[in-house]
Design a protein around this motif. Structure first.
Motif, PDB file in Angstrom:
ATOM      1  N   GLY A  52      36.800  44.701  42.171  1.00 36.92           N
ATOM      2  CA  GLY A  52      36.315  44.031  43.212  1.00 36.92           C
ATOM      3  C   GLY A  52      35.762  42.654  42.691  1.00 36.92           C
ATOM      4  O   GLY A  52      35.241  42.700  41.741  1.00 36.92           O
ATOM      5  N   GLY A  53      35.797  41.677  43.539  1.00 30.57           N
ATOM      6  CA  GLY A  53      35.046  40.563  43.352  1.00 30.57           C
ATOM      7  C   GLY A  53      34.704  39.350  44.106  1.00 30.57           C
ATOM      8  O   GLY A  53      34.614  39.573  45.582  1.00 30.57           O
ATOM      9  N   TYR A  54      34.964  38.049  43.612  1.00 30.31           N
ATOM     10  CA  TYR A  54      34.593  36.746  44.633  1.00 30.31           C
ATOM     11  C   TYR A  54      35.539  35.899  44.204  1.00 30.31           C
ATOM     12  O   TYR A  54      35.877  35.728  42.884  1.00 30.31           O
ATOM     13  N   GLU A  55      36.038  35.192  45.175  1.00 24.46           N
ATOM     14  CA  GLU A  55      36.700  34.037  44.924  1.00 24.46           C
ATOM     15  C   GLU A  55      36.630  32.684  45.734  1.00 24.46           C
ATOM     16  O   GLU A  55      36.206  32.864  47.098  1.00 24.46           O
ATOM     17  N   TYR A  56      36.659  31.547  45.294  1.00 24.65           N
ATOM     18  CA  TYR A  56      36.470  30.310  45.796  1.00 24.65           C
ATOM     19  C   TYR A  56      37.704  29.506  45.588  1.00 24.65           C
ATOM     20  O   TYR A  56      38.175  29.312  44.469  1.00 24.65           O
ATOM     21  N   ASN A  57      37.981  28.487  46.684  1.00 23.53           N
ATOM     22  CA  ASN A  57      39.327  27.681  46.589  1.00 23.53           C
ATOM     23  C   ASN A  57      39.021  26.489  47.202  1.00 23.53           C
ATOM     24  O   ASN A  57      38.026  26.608  48.429  1.00 23.53           O
ATOM     25  N   ASP A  58      39.585  25.474  46.791  1.00 32.24           N
ATOM     26  CA  ASP A  58      39.711  24.014  47.663  1.00 32.24           C
ATOM     27  C   ASP A  58      40.892  23.418  47.808  1.00 32.24           C
ATOM     28  O   ASP A  58      41.029  22.371  47.895  1.00 32.24           O
ATOM     29  N   LYS A  59      41.921  24.681  48.344  1.00 32.67           N
ATOM     30  CA  LYS A  59      43.179  24.033  48.427  1.00 32.67           C
ATOM     31  C   LYS A  59      43.401  23.195  49.821  1.00 32.67           C
ATOM     32  O   LYS A  59      42.488  23.649  50.923  1.00 32.67           O
TER      33      LYS A  59
END
Length: 362
Positions: A52-59
């Motif tokens: 389990g975790g965290y994700e950041y995108n700037d697509k």
């Protein structure tokens, strides 16, 4: 059979295996008595892990962020006899979470020849059969392996590197040579074959030492499309050519700094894969490595390239990945990684991604 009924049936099968195995042992040792707890400990093993975790995108000029819960996998393995075993695996983070249910029988005194029947990991590629608990990337596998081996292509949908069928496998020449030959549906997990054709998969592995191995694998088959795909004109319900080939190698070199790290030191893995779906070819390659920095900390780096359609420009993507992982307990780690993706014009703009993930395993 529904997913719920399949889960119940598989759990019941595991229970029946345990009952029959202990009954077999009890008959054999009736005159001496039997220690049920000892039999349970020796014949049944339970394992599991969670991601389990965290994700950041700037697509695409837009930023998104989310917490995610990817895997909660548990499996039980029963040793019925010294030669006969059974395994059941379930991912509780998926709606269709039954991953594996198979029985394996060793036909020879040594491990030269085994036969496995059921739903299990198919043998194509070096990276696909490896456990996510040991692979370095938060996304687990490279792009080429994800699409060509794990079945995350749109035509078939995700199958997590598993299928239903029968396989012969074993180790030869003092374990320096390993082989796997499987005949499988080719349709993926928890579903019947969509056509009358079967896929044949062969993997050959050479291990010159404990630190080195070289792997070649190939797959010949026909798929049955359940979806369409942007880079291919195959239609839903169509049977199509579905062939694969891969060549790869892995090196694991122990170091002094790796003594407190599960990685053990320096690990380097690379593979080339190519596929053919209908008339459309695809290919990719990756190089992924980790280096122990000491105190359970590893540095991670990967270069990952995949071209979805080699006959049309614009479908290629290259990922550059760097990060750290910290093993805070055996099999348990914290991962932090940064990815920059260079995308062909048909896939959209380049983008950045930051991922953090915790792994708990037993």
């Amino acid at each position: 059979m529904t997913q719920k009924n399949l889960f119940k049936t598989s759990c019941m099968a595991l229970l029946m295996v345990f009952v029959s195995s202990t009954a077999f042992a009890q008959d054999k040792k009736e005159s001496k008595g039997i220690d049920w707890m000892k039999e349970l400990k020796e014949r049944i093993t339970i394992n599991g892990y969670m991601h389990g975790g965290y994700e950041y995108n700037d697509k695409g000029g837009k930023t998104t962020s989310t917490f995610n819960f990817k895997r909660a996998i548990f499996w039980g393995k029963a040793r019925i006899t010294d030669r006969w075993s059974f395994l059941f695996m379930h991912n509780f983070a998926l709606s269709k979470g039954v991953l594996e249910f198979w029985t394996n029988y060793r036909l020879t005194r040594n491990n030269a020849l085994n036969v496995r029947i059921g739903q299990f990991q198919h043998p194509f590629s070096l990276e696909s059969p490896l456990s996510p608990t040991m692979l370095e990337l938060v996304d687990v596998t490279s792009q080429a392996v994800t699409y060509l081996a794990n079945g995350n292509e749109p035509l078939l949908g995700p199958n997590y590197g598993r299928d239903q069928g029968i396989m012969l496998l074993g180790d030869l020449f003092n374990d320096h040579f390993h082989y796997e030959l499987a005949v499988m549906n080719g349709q993926g997990i928890n579903t019947a074959d969509g056509n009358s054709d079967k896929d044949v998969i062969l993997k050959l592995e050479y291990r010159p030492s404990k630190e080195w191995r070289l792997v070649a694998s190939g797959q010949k088959g026909r798929g049955h499309a359940i979806n369409t795909c942007a880079w291919n004109d195959i239609q839903v319900g169509e049977d199509y050519r579905r062939d694969r080939v891969s060549f790869g190698g892995e090196a694991k070199i122990p170091t002094q700094l790796g003594r407190k790290s599960t990685s053990g030191g320096i690990c380097l893995r690379s593979e080339f894969l190519a596929g053919k779906d209908g008339d459309v070819g695809s290919r990719g390659a990756y190089v992924t490595g980790s280096v122990a920095l000491g105190q359970g900390v590893d540095a991670i780096a990967s270069v990952d390239y995949y071209d979805r359609n080699t006959s049309e420009s614009g479908w290629q993507q290259t990922n550059l990945i760097g990060g750290l992982q910290y093993w805070f307990y055996p099999k348990c780690r914290l991962q932090v990684q940064y990815t920059h993706s260079f995308c062909g014009h048909l896939l959209g703009d380049d983008y950045n991604r930051i991922q953090a993930q915790v792994q708990v395993a037993f």
